[in-house]
Design an enzyme around this catalytic site. Structure first.
Site, PDB file in Angstrom:
ATOM      1  N   ARG A 107      72.952 -51.724  -5.526  1.00 34.06           N
ATOM      2  CA  ARG A 107      74.409 -51.877  -5.628  1.00 34.06           C
ATOM      3  C   ARG A 107      74.710 -52.811  -6.781  1.00 34.06           C
ATOM      4  O   ARG A 107      74.135 -53.908  -6.850  1.00 34.06           O
ATOM      5  CB  ARG A 107      75.010 -52.454  -4.345  1.00 34.06           C
ATOM      6  CG  ARG A 107      76.433 -52.982  -4.582  1.00 34.06           C
ATOM      7  CD  ARG A 107      77.152 -53.426  -3.340  1.00 34.06           C
ATOM      8  NE  ARG A 107      77.544 -52.274  -2.544  1.00 34.06           N
ATOM      9  CZ  ARG A 107      78.464 -52.328  -1.585  1.00 34.06           C
ATOM     10  NH1 ARG A 107      79.078 -53.462  -1.301  1.00 34.06           N
ATOM     11  NH2 ARG A 107      78.766 -51.241  -0.896  1.00 34.06           N
ATOM     12  N   HIS A 134      80.411 -44.130  -5.328  1.00 34.57           N
ATOM     13  CA  HIS A 134      79.922 -44.685  -4.057  1.00 34.57           C
ATOM     14  C   HIS A 134      79.483 -43.504  -3.169  1.00 34.57           C
ATOM     15  O   HIS A 134      80.131 -43.170  -2.180  1.00 34.57           O
ATOM     16  CB  HIS A 134      81.048 -45.486  -3.401  1.00 34.57           C
ATOM     17  CG  HIS A 134      80.590 -46.417  -2.317  1.00 34.57           C
ATOM     18  ND1 HIS A 134      79.268 -46.624  -1.998  1.00 34.57           N
ATOM     19  CD2 HIS A 134      81.306 -47.204  -1.462  1.00 34.57           C
ATOM     20  CE1 HIS A 134      79.187 -47.492  -1.000  1.00 34.57           C
ATOM     21  NE2 HIS A 134      80.397 -47.853  -0.659  1.00 34.57           N
ATOM     22  N   GLN A 137      78.987 -43.644   0.744  1.00 34.28           N
ATOM     23  CA  GLN A 137      80.273 -43.716   1.452  1.00 34.28           C
ATOM     24  C   GLN A 137      80.833 -42.311   1.673  1.00 34.28           C
ATOM     25  O   GLN A 137      81.388 -42.007   2.732  1.00 34.28           O
ATOM     26  CB  GLN A 137      81.263 -44.556   0.630  1.00 34.28           C
ATOM     27  CG  GLN A 137      82.633 -44.696   1.267  1.00 34.28           C
ATOM     28  CD  GLN A 137      82.638 -45.636   2.457  1.00 34.28           C
ATOM     29  OE1 GLN A 137      82.142 -46.741   2.394  1.00 34.28           O
ATOM     30  NE2 GLN A 137      83.229 -45.195   3.562  1.00 34.28           N
ATOM     31  N   ASP A 230      91.940 -47.623  -0.585  1.00 29.13           N
ATOM     32  CA  ASP A 230      90.864 -48.562  -0.914  1.00 29.13           C
ATOM     33  C   ASP A 230      91.542 -49.832  -1.423  1.00 29.13           C
ATOM     34  O   ASP A 230      92.747 -49.820  -1.727  1.00 29.13           O
ATOM     35  CB  ASP A 230      89.986 -47.932  -2.017  1.00 29.13           C
ATOM     36  CG  ASP A 230      88.819 -48.816  -2.457  1.00 29.13           C
ATOM     37  OD1 ASP A 230      88.433 -49.726  -1.701  1.00 29.13           O
ATOM     38  OD2 ASP A 230      88.294 -48.586  -3.565  1.00 29.13           O
ATOM     39  N   CYS A 271      87.416 -47.036   3.198  1.00 29.50           N
ATOM     40  CA  CYS A 271      85.991 -47.362   3.123  1.00 29.50           C
ATOM     41  C   CYS A 271      85.707 -48.753   3.682  1.00 29.50           C
ATOM     42  O   CYS A 271      84.591 -49.028   4.122  1.00 29.50           O
ATOM     43  CB  CYS A 271      85.503 -47.247   1.687  1.00 29.50           C
ATOM     44  SG  CYS A 271      86.517 -48.157   0.504  1.00 29.50           S
ATOM     45  N   ARG A 316      78.440 -44.835   8.281  1.00 26.63           N
ATOM     46  CA  ARG A 316      77.660 -45.259   7.114  1.00 26.63           C
ATOM     47  C   ARG A 316      76.181 -45.293   7.472  1.00 26.63           C
ATOM     48  O   ARG A 316      75.328 -44.904   6.687  1.00 26.63           O
ATOM     49  CB  ARG A 316      78.095 -46.651   6.638  1.00 26.63           C
ATOM     50  CG  ARG A 316      79.521 -46.797   6.131  1.00 26.63           C
ATOM     51  CD  ARG A 316      79.815 -45.946   4.920  1.00 26.63           C
ATOM     52  NE  ARG A 316      78.821 -46.105   3.873  1.00 26.63           N
ATOM     53  CZ  ARG A 316      78.715 -47.182   3.060  1.00 26.63           C
ATOM     54  NH1 ARG A 316      79.591 -48.165   3.154  1.00 26.63           N
ATOM     55  NH2 ARG A 316      77.771 -47.241   2.151  1.00 26.63           N
TER      56      ARG A 316
END
Ligand code: CP
Ligand code: NVA
Length: 329
Positions: A107, A134, A137, A230, A271, A316
């Protein structure tokens, strides 16, 4: 089980619709196994490295729990506790870690960093979020949508807010690959990259999906099945960005009014982490400076009956487990 052995998982553009769908199916199967106490230690004895150059709650925990359930152990590397980037290049890090681990999660900032890591690593590399994408996700979100609606193709998802960053980009790709109708709703200054938009529109033509850019939030919400948002300022962006962002993004806050325009069976997704109340230090700082109690989503929507955010967060783990199992077992 779908076999993607030794494949990197860097962005969904690299995966076919069939592979994406198979990963979601595998995640559903692994979730059922976990719920029913059926062991699934498909990667017994392996070991993975988790590199986080940005903070995380969900992604880190999902990788660690998934690794454990699959019979693996993991090592967590944070930016302050390793040589990565400061004393050692990504190319060297990739070769060092590949000599000890069976896979590497990364990440961080630019997508080119995770692509570089994968280029020099002989073991699979998984993208745990970059500025551009991402992808893990997306798998969790697709599983959540499938659980609620029973299918993914044809679902109308409207994303509100910053349409030029990792989440909106990822939705264009995932939606196009899966035959969904994606509307990105925000101010023109925050519209996505034109080349990526064109590429996703081409993919959508093959799958029966579509990509729409919309400035009017009410039009964006109308008849949507999923309202998605988001944070307005992402990790790695400066705190000073908040003033301008609040001014530009305020019309795109997901409110009960917007939810009421969506389809009868619509859900709200995010998310996470989310600024929906004053329960965070950054939320309180913003409140003091700009007077807002809630940002990208109102607390009423976040806590309301249509919100699926915590199911999404749990997914997730099941979906990251599917990626690990498919690329390692
Ligand atoms: N959604 C997500 O990636 O959460 P974290 O930043 O907590 O990993
Ligand atoms: N756009 C957000 C997503 C967090 C999961 C960020 O990059 O901070």
């Amino acid at each position: 089980m779908i076999n993607l052995k030794n494949r990197d998982f860097l962005k969904l553009l690299d995966y076919t619709p069939e592979e994406i769908s198979a990963l979601v199916e595998l995640a559903a199967d692994l979730k059922a196994k976990k719920k029913n106490g059926i062991p699934h230690r498909y990667c017994e004895g392996k070991m993975i490295a988790l590199i986080f150059e940005k903070t995380s709650t969900r992604t880190r925990c999902a990788f660690e729990v998934a690794a454990h359930d699959l019979g693996m152990a993991s090592t967590y590397l944070d930016p302050s506790g390793s040589q990565i980037g400061n004393k050692e290049s990504i190319a060297d890090t990739a070769r060092v870690l590949a000599g000890m681990f069976d896979g590497i999660e990364y990440r961080g900032f630019g997508q080119e960093i995770v692509e570089d890591l994968a280029k020099y690593s002989s073991v699979p590399v998984w993208n745990g979020l970059t500025n551009e994408f991402h992808p893990t996700q997306m798998l969790a979100d697709l599983l959540t949508i499938r659980e609620h609606f029973g299918h993914i193709r044809g679902i109308r998802l409207s994303f509100f807010g910053d349409c030029r960053y990792n989440m909106a980009n990822s939705w264009m790709v995932a939606g196009a690959k899966c035959g969904m109708h994606i509307t990105l709703c925000g101010g023109k200054d925050y519209f996505p990259d034109e080349a990526l938009t064109a590429q996703c529109r081409q993919i959508a033509e093959q799958t029966g999906g579509s990509i729409t850019l919309e400035e009017d939030p009410e039009k964006g919400a109308k008849d949507a099945d999923v309202l998605y948002t988001d944070v307005w300022v992402s990790m790695g962006e400066p705190m000073e960005a908040w003033g301008e962002r609040i001014a530009q993004m305020k019309p795109y806050q997901v409110t009960e009014k917007l939810m009421s325009l969506a389809s009868d069976n619509a859900i709200f997704m995010h998310c996470l982490p989310a600024f929906h109340d004053l329960g965070t230090s950054i939320g309180r700082q913003i409140h003091e400076k700009y007077g807002m109690n809630e940002l990208e989503v109102t607390n009423a929507v976040f806590e309301g009956p249509q919100s699926r955010v915590f199911e999404e967060a749990e997914n997730r783990m099941h979906t990251i487990k599917a990626v690990l199992a498919a690329t390692l077992a």
